[in-house]
Enzyme design. Structure first.
Site, PDB file in Angstrom:
ATOM      1  N   LYS A 133      55.781 102.299  62.544  1.00 22.19           N
ATOM      2  CA  LYS A 133      54.770 103.314  62.993  1.00 22.19           C
ATOM      3  C   LYS A 133      55.473 104.534  63.130  1.00 22.19           C
ATOM      4  O   LYS A 133      55.041 105.636  62.660  1.00 22.19           O
ATOM      5  CB  LYS A 133      54.220 103.046  64.498  1.00 22.19           C
ATOM      6  CG  LYS A 133      53.688 104.060  65.181  1.00 22.19           C
ATOM      7  CD  LYS A 133      53.244 103.666  66.582  1.00 22.19           C
ATOM      8  CE  LYS A 133      54.342 103.829  67.878  1.00 22.19           C
ATOM      9  NZ  LYS A 133      54.359 105.162  68.265  1.00 22.19           N
ATOM     10  N   ASN A 134      56.660 104.438  63.904  1.00 25.01           N
ATOM     11  CA  ASN A 134      57.436 106.051  63.992  1.00 25.01           C
ATOM     12  C   ASN A 134      58.102 106.654  62.640  1.00 25.01           C
ATOM     13  O   ASN A 134      58.554 107.438  62.887  1.00 25.01           O
ATOM     14  CB  ASN A 134      58.458 105.782  64.909  1.00 25.01           C
ATOM     15  CG  ASN A 134      57.847 105.396  66.285  1.00 25.01           C
ATOM     16  OD1 ASN A 134      56.624 105.623  66.748  1.00 25.01           O
ATOM     17  ND2 ASN A 134      58.525 105.097  67.390  1.00 25.01           N
TER      18      ASN A 134
ATOM     19  N   CYS B  60      52.409 111.650  79.284  1.00 20.51           N
ATOM     20  CA  CYS B  60      51.794 110.296  79.221  1.00 20.51           C
ATOM     21  C   CYS B  60      52.383 109.185  80.069  1.00 20.51           C
ATOM     22  O   CYS B  60      52.963 109.793  80.823  1.00 20.51           O
ATOM     23  CB  CYS B  60      51.990 109.689  77.608  1.00 20.51           C
ATOM     24  SG  CYS B  60      53.933 109.325  77.361  1.00 20.51           S
TER      25      CYS B  60
ATOM     26  N   ARG C 208      57.019 114.585  78.428  1.00 13.86           N
ATOM     27  CA  ARG C 208      56.978 114.688  77.150  1.00 13.86           C
ATOM     28  C   ARG C 208      57.029 116.309  76.623  1.00 13.86           C
ATOM     29  O   ARG C 208      56.023 116.639  75.807  1.00 13.86           O
ATOM     30  CB  ARG C 208      55.942 114.044  76.562  1.00 13.86           C
ATOM     31  CG  ARG C 208      55.830 112.496  76.864  1.00 13.86           C
ATOM     32  CD  ARG C 208      56.955 111.551  76.372  1.00 13.86           C
ATOM     33  NE  ARG C 208      57.054 111.261  75.051  1.00 13.86           N
ATOM     34  CZ  ARG C 208      56.484 110.404  74.375  1.00 13.86           C
ATOM     35  NH1 ARG C 208      55.640 109.779  75.066  1.00 13.86           N
ATOM     36  NH2 ARG C 208      56.769 110.351  73.084  1.00 13.86           N
TER      37      ARG C 208
ATOM     38  N   ASP D 188      62.867 102.304  73.376  1.00 13.32           N
ATOM     39  CA  ASP D 188      61.458 101.379  72.866  1.00 13.32           C
ATOM     40  C   ASP D 188      61.559  99.990  73.131  1.00 13.32           C
ATOM     41  O   ASP D 188      60.601  99.177  73.184  1.00 13.32           O
ATOM     42  CB  ASP D 188      61.247 101.996  71.621  1.00 13.32           C
ATOM     43  CG  ASP D 188      60.596 103.332  71.611  1.00 13.32           C
ATOM     44  OD1 ASP D 188      60.496 103.789  70.488  1.00 13.32           O
ATOM     45  OD2 ASP D 188      60.447 104.155  72.599  1.00 13.32           O
TER      46      ASP D 188
ATOM     47  N   ARG E 193      48.077 100.532  69.163  1.00 11.85           N
ATOM     48  CA  ARG E 193      48.482 101.650  68.633  1.00 11.85           C
ATOM     49  C   ARG E 193      49.870 101.652  67.813  1.00 11.85           C
ATOM     50  O   ARG E 193      49.796 102.248  66.814  1.00 11.85           O
ATOM     51  CB  ARG E 193      48.915 102.693  69.877  1.00 11.85           C
ATOM     52  CG  ARG E 193      47.797 103.092  70.610  1.00 11.85           C
ATOM     53  CD  ARG E 193      48.159 104.232  71.579  1.00 11.85           C
ATOM     54  NE  ARG E 193      48.912 105.158  70.960  1.00 11.85           N
ATOM     55  CZ  ARG E 193      49.442 106.036  71.483  1.00 11.85           C
ATOM     56  NH1 ARG E 193      49.481 106.518  72.551  1.00 11.85           N
ATOM     57  NH2 ARG E 193      50.254 107.138  70.717  1.00 11.85           N
TER      58      ARG E 193
HETATM   59  C1  EPZ Z   1      59.958 109.441  69.468  1.00 10.21           C
HETATM   60  O1  EPZ Z   1      59.166 110.149  70.395  1.00 10.21           O
HETATM   61  C2  EPZ Z   1      59.173 108.251  69.303  1.00 10.21           C
HETATM   62  N1  EPZ Z   1      57.789 108.313  68.771  1.00 10.21           N
HETATM   63  C3  EPZ Z   1      58.997 107.425  70.916  1.00 10.21           C
HETATM   64  O2  EPZ Z   1      58.327 106.211  70.456  1.00 10.21           O
HETATM   65  C4  EPZ Z   1      60.573 107.125  71.151  1.00 10.21           C
HETATM   66  O3  EPZ Z   1      60.696 106.589  72.461  1.00 10.21           O
HETATM   67  C5  EPZ Z   1      61.218 108.469  71.071  1.00 10.21           C
HETATM   68  O4  EPZ Z   1      61.225 109.089  70.108  1.00 10.21           O
HETATM   69  C6  EPZ Z   1      62.798 108.280  71.719  1.00 10.21           C
HETATM   70  O5  EPZ Z   1      63.315 107.720  70.863  1.00 10.21           O
HETATM   71  C7  EPZ Z   1      57.381 108.721  67.516  1.00 10.21           C
HETATM   72  O6  EPZ Z   1      58.685 108.660  66.884  1.00 10.21           O
HETATM   73  C8  EPZ Z   1      55.965 108.862  66.974  1.00 10.21           C
HETATM   74  P1  EPZ Z   1      62.030 112.680  71.834  1.00 10.21           P
HETATM   75  P2  EPZ Z   1      59.404 111.725  70.630  1.00 10.21           P
HETATM   76  O7  EPZ Z   1      61.738 113.998  71.278  1.00 10.21           O
HETATM   77  O8  EPZ Z   1      59.891 112.461  69.570  1.00 10.21           O
HETATM   78  C9  EPZ Z   1      62.871 115.044  75.760  1.00 10.21           C
HETATM   79  C10 EPZ Z   1      56.946 104.380  70.800  1.00 10.21           C
HETATM   80  O9  EPZ Z   1      56.658 103.579  71.763  1.00 10.21           O
HETATM   81  N2  EPZ Z   1      62.249 116.420  75.024  1.00 10.21           N
HETATM   82  O10 EPZ Z   1      63.271 112.168  71.029  1.00 10.21           O
HETATM   83  O11 EPZ Z   1      58.412 112.418  71.499  1.00 10.21           O
HETATM   84  C11 EPZ Z   1      61.831 114.102  75.913  1.00 10.21           C
HETATM   85  O12 EPZ Z   1      61.345 114.397  77.345  1.00 10.21           O
HETATM   86  C12 EPZ Z   1      57.381 105.919  71.279  1.00 10.21           C
HETATM   87  O13 EPZ Z   1      56.772 104.173  69.857  1.00 10.21           O
HETATM   88  C13 EPZ Z   1      62.451 117.540  75.643  1.00 10.21           C
HETATM   89  O14 EPZ Z   1      62.850 117.714  76.703  1.00 10.21           O
HETATM   90  O15 EPZ Z   1      60.684 111.689  71.620  1.00 10.21           O
HETATM   91  C14 EPZ Z   1      62.785 112.676  76.114  1.00 10.21           C
HETATM   92  O16 EPZ Z   1      63.214 112.740  77.327  1.00 10.21           O
HETATM   93  C15 EPZ Z   1      57.582 106.273  72.795  1.00 10.21           C
HETATM   94  N3  EPZ Z   1      61.775 118.608  74.982  1.00 10.21           N
HETATM   95  C16 EPZ Z   1      63.743 112.841  75.168  1.00 10.21           C
HETATM   96  O17 EPZ Z   1      63.711 114.509  74.899  1.00 10.21           O
HETATM   97  C17 EPZ Z   1      61.469 118.450  73.458  1.00 10.21           C
HETATM   98  O18 EPZ Z   1      61.057 119.562  72.981  1.00 10.21           O
HETATM   99  C18 EPZ Z   1      63.725 112.384  73.788  1.00 10.21           C
HETATM  100  O19 EPZ Z   1      62.288 112.642  73.375  1.00 10.21           O
HETATM  101  C19 EPZ Z   1      61.400 117.265  73.211  1.00 10.21           C
HETATM  102  C20 EPZ Z   1      61.691 116.038  73.634  1.00 10.21           C
END
Ligand code: EPZ
Length: 419
Positions: free
Chosen positions: A24-25, A118, A123, A306, A398
């Site tokens: 999915k990701n 969420c 996020r 995850d 999802r």
């Molecule tokens: C991706 O989410 C995945 N989703 C998530 O999988 C996964 O848990 C996550 O990466 C971490 O590995 C998809 O790929 C669609 P991040 P993403 O940006 O990109 C902070 C699932 O269950 N952050 O790597 O949204 C954020 O709050 C989902 O399949 C900022 O502060 O995650 C978090 O603490 C859940 N500012 C950390 O970074 C930003 O602009 C990592 O988030 C962006 C992120």
């Protein structure tokens, strides 16, 4: 509201083979990448999950045509009918934010609803926005929508303050059509990010350092079409590995890529689980006593956030106390309250969950709160004596393709029931 009902005698006896679906990701950013070209992009091994249908609805609204035949998806974004991603769709799926970079780079404008928080955290998307601003985008936030404009993005030197999967994906896609060179530092190195970059290179993107901390992108005027295989879903595979670790029998995961799961496999072997790795299959068998261990989630190649909820279920069955530290998201323990209803002994203290085992689980009615929490409740239900009913399985759909059919095929007494 659909539910899933699981009946178990307390011990789990699964045997057989299970085919792991596409990731999915990995497929979500690959679909967004189709916005970067007017030519056709063909994706194979696409998982038929709800998030794919959600992003295809979003793509259709932007004017991109798509046709899905079994697990092969063909996309064509010849021209934009709109450059707006609605709140309704972004709220349904945060990953909608991935259209921001490609849409801005290709059309010079993008209007995307600010994704809400969420169940697992706030996020934010500040790292996405800072990167685009450095590339010359003018960003305004009004009525909950971000409007990004730039007649032509220009290359920049961008350091991500923290590892961000979506931020790295958005910026690398935008950089492919920017004028000049963009350097991205402290990039996320998840296999899904690497796979997206391989697709972009097939489309004509000029990226050095694919899969590394630092990537250099030299912008081009246009990108072309491409065909690309979606990598196996390492989190679905990890979920079945944990089922195998809880299991008295032995199951084979087919089409999984063990190279994407090295930390999870290492932790499972430490717990006493037998894991046999072949090129594109993994055999897993539990059976003995399970050793406790401390787990800390971290960006790839560390232990994946995850997989935290799923691994917690295994640790409830370990002979001793384990401590799980969640460092990526600030609220990713919503599955704990539901596991407590099943008899688990877990205490949450800030970013840590103290899991005391071994606690035999007893069936109950529980509530799914997010995608991976749902998976952990299924794993718990498989070893909880009695009949477990999981509500709100929409979360599960999802990101998992027919997980109950796959588990039933291995011998589990599991079925979907309507409320
Ligand atoms: C991706 O989410 C995945 N989703 C998530 O999988 C996964 O848990 C996550 O990466 C971490 O590995 C998809 O790929 C669609 P991040 P993403 O940006 O990109 C902070 C699932 O269950 N952050 O790597 O949204 C954020 O709050 C989902 O399949 C900022 O502060 O995650 C978090 O603490 C859940 N500012 C950390 O970074 C930003 O602009 C990592 O988030 C962006 C992120």
């Amino acid at each position: 509201m659909e539910k899933i009902r699981i009946r178990s005698e307390g011990a789990l006896r699964l045997n057989g083979r299970v085919k792991i679906s596409g990731s999915k990701n990995a497929v979500l950013p690959a679909i967004a990448a189709a916005l970067l070209t007017r030519e056709k992009v063909r994706l194979r091994n696409v998982p038929l999950v709800k998030d794919v249908h959600t992003i295809l609805t979003l793509m259709k609204g932007l004017g991109a045509d798509s046709s899905l035949r079994r697990n092969t998806l063909t996309l064509e974004a010849e021209k934009f009918a709109s450059t707006e991603a609605s709140y309704e769709l972004v709220r349904a799926m945060r990953a909608s934010i991935l259209v921001l970079g490609p849409m801005l780079a290709r059309s010079g404008k993008a209007v995307v609803a600010l994704p809400g928080g969420c169940a697992i955290g706030t996020r934010p998307i500040d790292l996405h926005m800072n990167g685009l601003q450095k590339m010359g985008a003018r960003l305004t936030l009004e009525h909950g929508y971000i409007t990004a404009e730039a007649s032509k993005l220009r290359g920049a030197d961008i350091t991500f303050e923290k590892k961000t999967v979506g931020g790295t994906e958005n910026i690398v896609m935008a950089a492919c059509l920017a004028r000049g060179e963009t350097v991205l530092r402290n990039c996320a190195r998840e296999p899904e990010v690497e796979s997206l970059c391989r697709l972009l290179v097939k489309m004509g993107g000029r990226i050095e350092g694919v899969g590394e901390d630092v990537m250099r992108v030299r912008g081009v005027d246009e990108l072309g079409g491409a065909a690309h295989d979606i990598i196996p879903d390492r989190i679905e595979a990890g979920t079945f590995l944990v089922a195998g670790a809880l299991n008295q029998g032995s199951i084979d995961l087919v089409d999984a890529d063990p190279a994407h799961l090295s930390t999870v496999i290492e932790r499972l072997r430490f717990s006493g689980t037998r894991v046999e790795v072949k090129k594109d299959r993994i055999r897993v068998a539990g059976g003995g006593s399970i050793l406790p261990q401390d787990i800390t989630t971290s960006p790839y190649p560390g232990f994946p956030t995850d997989m935290q909820a799923q691994f917690m279920v295994l640790l409830t069955q370990a002979a001793g106390t384990s401590i799980i530290t969640e460092t990526i998201f600030e609220r990713r323990f919503s599955h704990v309250n539901e596991l407590l209803r099943l008899g688990a002994n877990i205490e949450v203290l800030g970013d840590k969950a103290i899991v005391r085992g071994r606690t035999p689980l007893s069936a109950a009615e529980v509530m799914a709160t997010d995608l991976r929490a749902s998976a952990s409740l299924i794993l718990a239900g498989l070893v909880a004596k009695g009949e477990t009913v999981i509500n709100d399985v929409e979360h599960l759909d999802r990101g998992y393709e027919n997980i109950e059919d796959k588990l039933r095929g291995l011998g589990a007494d599991i079925k979907r029931i309507s409320a």
